[in-house]
Enzyme design. Structure first.
Site, PDB file in Angstrom:
ATOM      1  N   VAL A  93       0.876  -1.173   0.000  1.00  0.00           N
ATOM      2  CA  VAL A  93       0.000   0.000   0.000  1.00  0.00           C
ATOM      3  C   VAL A  93       0.913   1.223   0.000  1.00  0.00           C
ATOM      4  O   VAL A  93       1.491   1.574   1.017  1.00  0.00           O
ATOM      5  CB  VAL A  93      -0.953   0.019   1.211  1.00  0.00           C
ATOM      6  N   CYS A  94       1.056   1.879  -1.142  1.00  0.00           N
ATOM      7  CA  CYS A  94       2.085   2.894  -1.325  1.00  0.00           C
ATOM      8  C   CYS A  94       1.485   4.270  -1.614  1.00  0.00           C
ATOM      9  O   CYS A  94       0.300   4.400  -1.919  1.00  0.00           O
ATOM     10  CB  CYS A  94       3.012   2.496  -2.468  1.00  0.00           C
ATOM     11  N   THR A  95       2.331   5.299  -1.530  1.00  0.00           N
ATOM     12  CA  THR A  95       1.953   6.656  -1.909  1.00  0.00           C
ATOM     13  C   THR A  95       2.981   7.185  -2.901  1.00  0.00           C
ATOM     14  O   THR A  95       4.184   7.153  -2.616  1.00  0.00           O
ATOM     15  CB  THR A  95       1.905   7.584  -0.682  1.00  0.00           C
ATOM     16  N   ARG A 284      -4.621   8.295   3.075  1.00  0.00           N
ATOM     17  CA  ARG A 284      -3.326   8.956   2.951  1.00  0.00           C
ATOM     18  C   ARG A 284      -3.354  10.056   1.896  1.00  0.00           C
ATOM     19  O   ARG A 284      -2.518  10.952   1.886  1.00  0.00           O
ATOM     20  CB  ARG A 284      -2.257   7.915   2.579  1.00  0.00           C
TER      21      ARG A 284
END
Length: 346
Positions: A93-95, A284
């Site tokens: 789960v990245c940004t 996020r």
């Protein structure tokens, strides 16, 4: 697909694994322990490991040979290294951020968040796999004929690419996209013999190696068939060259570009379609956008984007590293991260 040269790649992998051999074993043992908690029968586990080794043998070159070389160099089984590569594409789960400053210079950055639901360590208030992955982070420079083809921040033992740039041409990161028509369907089709789709990180590596320009990379990322849905975050080297490509396994759902004239000087992608609200327990996106708006375009730089990616919950207990990419200078820098309490678990 043209290869960079198997000997060069295996030499680079072997060097990295000499530095990360024990951490890689620790991660794999942790992953196997988690699998064991669901599969209590040793016979079934042995059968699964055999199937995973077979799956590795079906991968296209040069990935098949590289995984075999990594297994040998790290003294792990082929099935173990296949597990490591598959788990990455499921539990991330990245940004990612692409932004343009007032002079037209492009910046690209990402937080690599990995290990969701993989072993919460109550004593240390952390995800055990996330902690064990940090020693595996490596900075790689791939060359052909003594000239740099592309640069990447990656995990030792992982043959795909999740973050990288082609100096002077484009930068690229990949985020997982959750969908009912997900990677498990593509994996099942692969096992059944339908192998005309790309593994996500194999495609990004191929694009970094063989892509000739921002537009060429955008075309390849948009039109190649995939095993799993994905978000590709792409930056170029000219004003306005930046987009987020939202993919199903077989088609493009959306290409969201930078548009300076309309005030869109940055793009943020986490793991949710931009036209939908993020999951209420995993927002996020809005904190990152709020920070970028407060920073303002005239102040944007790698250091200010780093600050954005250091803001909780953009920075969280799953964050392994922050990577900063600047394509015009061919610059890549990566930092291992920690998130002191109080900190969101994701």
């Amino acid at each position: 697909m043209q290869g960079l040269g198997l000997a060069l790649l295996l030499a680079a992998a072997s060097w990295a694994l000499l530095q990360a051999k024990d951490p890689l074993k620790a991660v794999i043992q942790n992953l196997k322990s988690i699998l064991n908690s669901f599969i209590h029968n040793k016979k079934y586990m042995a059968a699964l490991e055999s199937k995973l080794a077979w799956l590795g043998s079906t991968l296209p070159p040069p990935f098949k040979e590289e995984i075999e070389g990594i297994a040998s160099a790290s003294e792990n089984t082929l099935g173990d290294i296949v597990v490591f590569n598959i788990f990455y594409e499921i539990f991330t789960v990245c940004t990612s951020i692409v932004a343009e400053d007032k002079t037209g210079k492009l910046y690209h950055a990402r937080n690599l968040d990995f290990g969701l639901f993989l072993g919460w360590d109550v004593k240390n208030s952390s995800w055990s796999v996330t902690k064990e992955l940090k020693p595996l982070m490596v900075s790689l420079e791939f060359q052909r004929n003594n000239k740099t083809v592309f640069k990447s921040a990656n995990l030792a033992g992982y043959v795909g690419m999740v973050s990288g740039l082609k100096p002077g041409a484009f930068s690229l990161t990949m985020n997982e996209r959750f969908s009912l028509d997900g990677g498990y369907i593509g994996l099942f089709e692969w096992i059944m013999g339908q192998r005309d789709g790309w593994w996500m990180s194999f495609l990004t590596r191929s694009v970094l190696e063989n892509g000739t320009s921002y537009e060429d990379a955008k075309d390849k990322l948009s039109n190649s068939k995939l095993l799993a849905p994905a978000y590709f975050i792409l930056g170029g080297n000219k004003s306005g060259e930046g987009c987020i490509i939202t993919r199903t396994r077989s088609a493009v759902l959306d290409i969201w570009p930078l548009n300076i004239e309309k005030g869109t000087w940055y793009l943020v992608e986490t793991n949710y379609d931009r036209w939908k609200d993020p999951f209420v327990l995993d927002n996020r996106r809005d904190p990152a956008m709020k920070c970028l708006n407060q920073t303002m375009q005239e102040n944007i730089s790698l250091s200010t984007i780093y600050n954005v990616l250091s803001t909780k919950p953009v920075l969280n207990k799953l964050t392994v590293s922050t990577t900063l990419l600047e394509v015009s200078d061919g610059h890549v820098e990566t930092y291992l991260r920690g998130c002191p309490d109080p900190c969101s678990p994701w």
